[in-house]
Design a protein around this motif. Structure first.
Motif, short mmCIF file in Angstrom:
data_model
loop_
_atom_site.label_atom_id
_atom_site.label_comp_id
_atom_site.label_asym_id
_atom_site.label_seq_id
_atom_site.Cartn_x
_atom_site.Cartn_y
_atom_site.Cartn_z
N ASN A 115 -19.44 -44.36 43.85
CA ASN A 115 -20.82 -44.81 44.83
C ASN A 115 -21.00 -46.16 44.04
O ASN A 115 -20.94 -46.39 42.87
N GLY A 116 -21.29 -47.10 44.92
CA GLY A 116 -21.36 -48.60 44.39
C GLY A 116 -22.85 -48.89 44.25
O GLY A 116 -23.10 -49.99 43.75
N ALA A 117 -23.95 -48.38 44.86
CA ALA A 117 -25.13 -49.00 45.23
C ALA A 117 -26.14 -47.95 44.72
O ALA A 117 -27.37 -48.17 44.36
N TYR A 148 -26.52 -43.93 40.69
CA TYR A 148 -25.27 -43.77 41.36
C TYR A 148 -24.53 -42.66 40.82
O TYR A 148 -23.59 -42.14 41.51
N ALA A 149 -25.04 -42.02 39.86
CA ALA A 149 -24.31 -40.58 39.29
C ALA A 149 -25.07 -39.36 40.08
O ALA A 149 -24.82 -38.34 39.88
N VAL A 167 -18.38 -40.14 37.64
CA VAL A 167 -18.42 -41.24 38.88
C VAL A 167 -17.92 -42.33 38.48
O VAL A 167 -17.48 -43.05 37.51
N VAL A 168 -17.25 -42.72 39.73
CA VAL A 168 -16.58 -44.47 39.79
C VAL A 168 -17.38 -45.30 40.64
O VAL A 168 -17.72 -45.09 41.64
N VAL A 169 -17.41 -46.41 39.99
CA VAL A 169 -18.16 -47.27 40.46
C VAL A 169 -17.19 -48.70 40.62
O VAL A 169 -17.05 -49.55 39.86
N SER A 170 -16.47 -48.82 41.90
CA SER A 170 -15.60 -50.00 41.88
C SER A 170 -15.55 -50.23 43.20
O SER A 170 -14.46 -50.67 44.05
#
Length: 278
Positions: A115-117, A148-149, A167-170
């Motif tokens: 999730n990026g936002a 985002y989590a 969670v991955v933010v990329s």
């Protein structure tokens, strides 16, 4: 003394056994795939807010999604649209995999999402209340609904997924990076991981952020607004939704007689070039 339980040795293969989708083009895997086969164009004029005063007026919206049909009523006040879409896809993926998380070891299944936002629309609404009315009008759920989590957290609670999670933010590479992280957890001995990516920023605050980044297409014709890998490309179009997969250890999936849709033998992801590189 009690001897420690033996560590289960996992295979390197991640077997995909379930799919859930809530994306432009359709809610549910069958509906979405049918739209793909028809060549349905999911980009169109923004309907979730009045975008007439913005340079960009197109988006890929998830249409026909009834929140109350997918999310318990008690969760509606505490979730952003992105989390509601993710919850719908999570339920479909688990059902599609025919897997019962409660029948697995207590920490046997986790969830890794990208999730990026975060919950942009939820956050915008609460900030509007803060600045127009005061802090007393900001709800307690703002403390986590924007984060985002939130997707991983709410999915974990809803389905009792207590295994290794994260969670991955990329940004654009997020979905692939989440699958890579899920595969790592399986190789460490996990039984199953629910994984994939979701975002939803079709709101004024979201559009403002995308426009500030300078990469948003301002074309008005849906047919030519988003042309990736084309010399005539003019930027990207904001979209919402995503997909989730159930990834299982290959041996465990075969042992329970699961239908294996495919396997992940390795992962790699790339990202956009630096600004000004063409």
């Amino acid at each position: 003394m009690t001897a420690p339980a033996p560590v289960r040795t996992a295979t390197a293969t991640a077997a995909v056994t379930g799919i859930g989708i809530a994306a432009p083009g359709g809610v549910g895997t069958e509906t979405w795939w049918s739209a793909v086969l028809r060549g349905h164009r999911a980009i169109g004029p923004v309907t979730r807010f009045d975008a007439s005063g913005y340079p960009a007026v197109l988006a890929g919206e998830v249409t026909g999604f009834e929140d109350a049909a997918h999310v318990p009523s008690k969760l509606l006040p505490q979730t952003d649209r992105v989390t509601r879409l993710a919850l719908a896809a999570a339920a479909e993926a688990i059902t599609d995999a025919d897997i019962d998380p409660a029948a697995l070891p207590e920490y046997g299944m986790g969830v890794v999402t990208a999730n990026g936002a975060g919950g942009f629309e939820f956050g915008q609404r609460e900030l509007q209340e803060l600045w127009s009315k005061g802090s007393r009008y900001v709800g307690a759920f703002q403390s986590f609904a924007w984060f985002y989590a939130a997707n991983s957290g709410q999915i974990s609670i809803r389905h009792g997924l207590r295994g290794p999670s994260g969670v991955v933010v990329s940004e654009q590479a997020g979905g692939l990076d989440a699958m890579a992280q899920a595969r790592r957890q399986l190789r460490k001995g996990g039984r199953a991981v629910l994984t994939g990516g979701f975002d939803a920023t079709v709101c004024p605050w979201g559009f403002t952020a995308h426009l500030a980044a300078g990469g948003l297409s301002t074309r008005r014709d849906p047919a030519g607004a988003y042309l990736p890998f084309s010399a005539d490309a003019s930027g990207h179009v904001v979209g919402e939704g995503g997909a989730l997969l159930v990834a299982e250890d290959g041996d465990a999936a075969h042992a329970r007689g699961a239908r294996v849709l495919g396997t992940v033998e390795g992962c790699a992801a790339t990202f956009d070039p630096a600004p000004g590189r063409g």
